[in-house]
Design an enzyme around this catalytic site. Structure first.
Site, PDB file in Angstrom:
ATOM      1  N   ASP A 192       0.859  -1.171  -0.129  1.00  0.00           N
ATOM      2  CA  ASP A 192      -0.167  -0.116  -0.075  1.00  0.00           C
ATOM      3  C   ASP A 192       0.947   1.402   0.084  1.00  0.00           C
ATOM      4  O   ASP A 192       1.358   1.594   0.945  1.00  0.00           O
ATOM      5  CB  ASP A 192      -0.802   0.085   1.169  1.00  0.00           C
ATOM      6  CG  ASP A 192      -1.848   1.238   1.275  1.00  0.00           C
ATOM      7  OD1 ASP A 192      -1.834   2.221   0.329  1.00  0.00           O
ATOM      8  OD2 ASP A 192      -2.755   1.082   2.270  1.00  0.00           O
ATOM      9  N   HIS A 197       0.901   7.895   3.779  1.00  0.00           N
ATOM     10  CA  HIS A 197       1.669   7.365   4.875  1.00  0.00           C
ATOM     11  C   HIS A 197       3.049   7.776   4.690  1.00  0.00           C
ATOM     12  O   HIS A 197       3.650   7.335   5.619  1.00  0.00           O
ATOM     13  CB  HIS A 197       1.036   5.860   4.869  1.00  0.00           C
ATOM     14  CG  HIS A 197      -0.138   5.465   4.832  1.00  0.00           C
ATOM     15  ND1 HIS A 197      -0.993   5.756   5.971  1.00  0.00           N
ATOM     16  CD2 HIS A 197      -0.859   4.909   3.976  1.00  0.00           C
ATOM     17  CE1 HIS A 197      -2.250   5.172   5.671  1.00  0.00           C
ATOM     18  NE2 HIS A 197      -2.170   4.810   4.327  1.00  0.00           N
TER      19      HIS A 197
END
Length: 297
Positions: A192, A197
């Site tokens: 991912d 992030h």
């Protein structure tokens, strides 16, 4: 494009072959903090290929890591559903493992839209994936709940109310899990690569002070805490974990998981645990709620 519920539910499952290696499993475990106390406990069952066991939550990244090549850009486009990704939130996750996962292997993954509920101003899309091994026997089943803001109004059916029996007594066990400032940078290598992030500017544009931890990282961290703190380190005893994602964790913060035993073991030797995970650095803000785990006694 509005949601076409009938088309989504009647579509044939998407089928693909996935594979993973020992290297993928090792990286997944390291991204959840395995071996952090290597001087005293290197956790060889999670960090060394000889005798390697697999945390069941690895199923949620199997086939999307480094051995699969460059990870695809996350998307939510399928028959009857074409949703703006900026409106999508990962609302919940359920995993059931049917047998121990091999440290390397292949599987056939069949995915479908199991349900679409109209929540008025949003849609709740329920995706189900089932993996079978080369022998044709089930490996795992996942149910993913996606909250799509602004996509409601396509039916009059909001779906059933989900009841979670909130305990009215102190937790039987409280587990504390530390995260590191680089935790999200490790975890994103499982597949991912969402810039939320890793990229501070992107995170600020999304309304966060800094990049946040993946929801599935928090999910995996809680699973590892259960295995370490309650199941004597035996990954095979954790057979199911269902949660709602209630709030983010910033890398470097910690997660406290309250655990209640929900009655005696069943006839098949399994036991249900009720869970609530929170962030103590933010006054107990919830992280995972409406959570249950199924474990072997």
């Amino acid at each position: 494009m509005p949601i076409d519920r009938d088309k989504a539910l009647s579509a044939d499952p998407a089928v693909r072959e996935i594979h993973w290696t020992t290297r993928d499993v090792l990286l997944y475990h390291l991204s959840l903090g395995a071996g952090a106390a290597a001087a005293t406990d290197p956790e060889p069952h999670l960090t060394f290929e000889k005798g390697l066991t697999v945390l069941p939550t690895f199923a949620l990244v199997a086939g999307s890591g480094i051995s699969a090549g460059e990870a695809p850009v996350p998307g939510l486009e399928m028959p009857g559903i074409d949703v703006d990704l900026r409106a999508v939130l990962h609302a919940g996750q359920d995993l059931r493992v049917h047998r121990s996962l091999p440290a390397s292997g292949t599987a056939t993954l069949r995915s479908r839209v199991a349900e679409v509920w109209d929540k008025g101003r949003a849609a709740l899309i329920v995706l189900e994936s089932a993996a079978t091994g080369p022998d044709g026997e089930p490996l795992w089943t996942t149910t993913t709940r996606i909250w799509a803001r602004g996509e409601g109004g396509f039916s009059q059916d909001p779906g059933p109310e989900e009841h979670w029996p909130a305990p009215d007594r102190p937790a039987d066990t409280v587990l504390t899990t530390a995260t590191t400032p680089q935790q999200a940078l490790w975890y994103r290598l499982n597949g991912d690569l969402n810039p939320l992030h890793a990229d501070p500017a992107f995170a600020r544009a999304a309304g966060f002070d800094r990049p946040i931890l993946h929801g599935l990282a928090s999910y995996g961290l809680v699973a590892k805490a259960l295995v370490d703190g309650i199941l004597d380190g035996d990954v095979t005893r954790l057979t199911g974990l269902a949660v709602r994602f209630a709030g983010p964790v910033v890398p470097g913060e910690s997660i406290t998981t309250s655990v209640w035993r929900d009655g005696p073991p069943a006839d098949d030797g399994t036991e249900r645990l009720l869970l609530h995970a929170a962030c103590p650095e933010r006054d107990g803000a919830p992280v995972l709620t409406h959570a249950t785990a199924t474990v072997r006694s």
